[in-house]
Design a protein around this motif. Sequence first.
Motif: not given
Length: 249
Positions: A4-11, A58-65, A164-171
């Motif tokens: 995954p370009a980005i993955r979050v677990q248990g954030i 406060d907790g959890g994991l973020i992964e890039i590639d 960029a690996k990930v683009v976040i577009l807010d509204e």
Amino acid sequence: MTQPAIRVQGIRKAFGATRALQGVDLEVAPGEILGLIGDNGAGKSTLIKVLSGFERPDGGLIEIDGQPVTLRSPADARRLGIETVYQEQALADDLSVMANLFLGNELRRGWGPFRVLDTRRMRARSQEMLDGLRLRASIDQEARFCSGGEKQGISIARAINVKAKVVILDEPTNALGVVAVDRVLELIRGLREHGIGCIFVSHNIQHVVEVCDRVALFVHGTKLLDTPVSETSALELIELLNQRSGNRI
């Protein structure tokens, strides 16, 4: 198998007694467009801030590639390939289109202390980017004079330019006219060709269904649904959101 370009677990993230994110798992593949929907207070904005480096979880994991990362600031997020485009803060209005395209990534020529801005190369590259995305703005005009759709397009061009690996577009389609909305949705689809993962945050369920590969629905800080768009519909998503959030939209 592609990471995954980005993955979050248990954030997890709380503000006092308010639990804004309650163990969120989410991932986006390269070239995939994920729609993120939910009512106000669902946790979407908090997740964006965590992924953009504005808030520490406060907790959890973020992964890039596939690699664990710690995002201590927006600069960290950008350095690791996460570009965030906020609805009201897409560009620096007092700078030219060209300056915005290269902001923080200016091209230079020369050696050592004698390095100077390579304006000629930036101008040529800027025009190539605008032409490639069929944007009509002039590279010399100040961003304040661009339309809402042009600003979103320039922001997307900047993300492509910095690889960029990930683009976040807010509204990104909020408060735009019909023609501008269609153009912005077309530009978002174009991110697939560049292998850029995209998180598209929107209250407009129809726009999400039109452009996204998957949709994740958030309610009260939890991810209630994560499904391919092909397996649902705008009507089903709206009804589910109405039932679970307690609000009519």
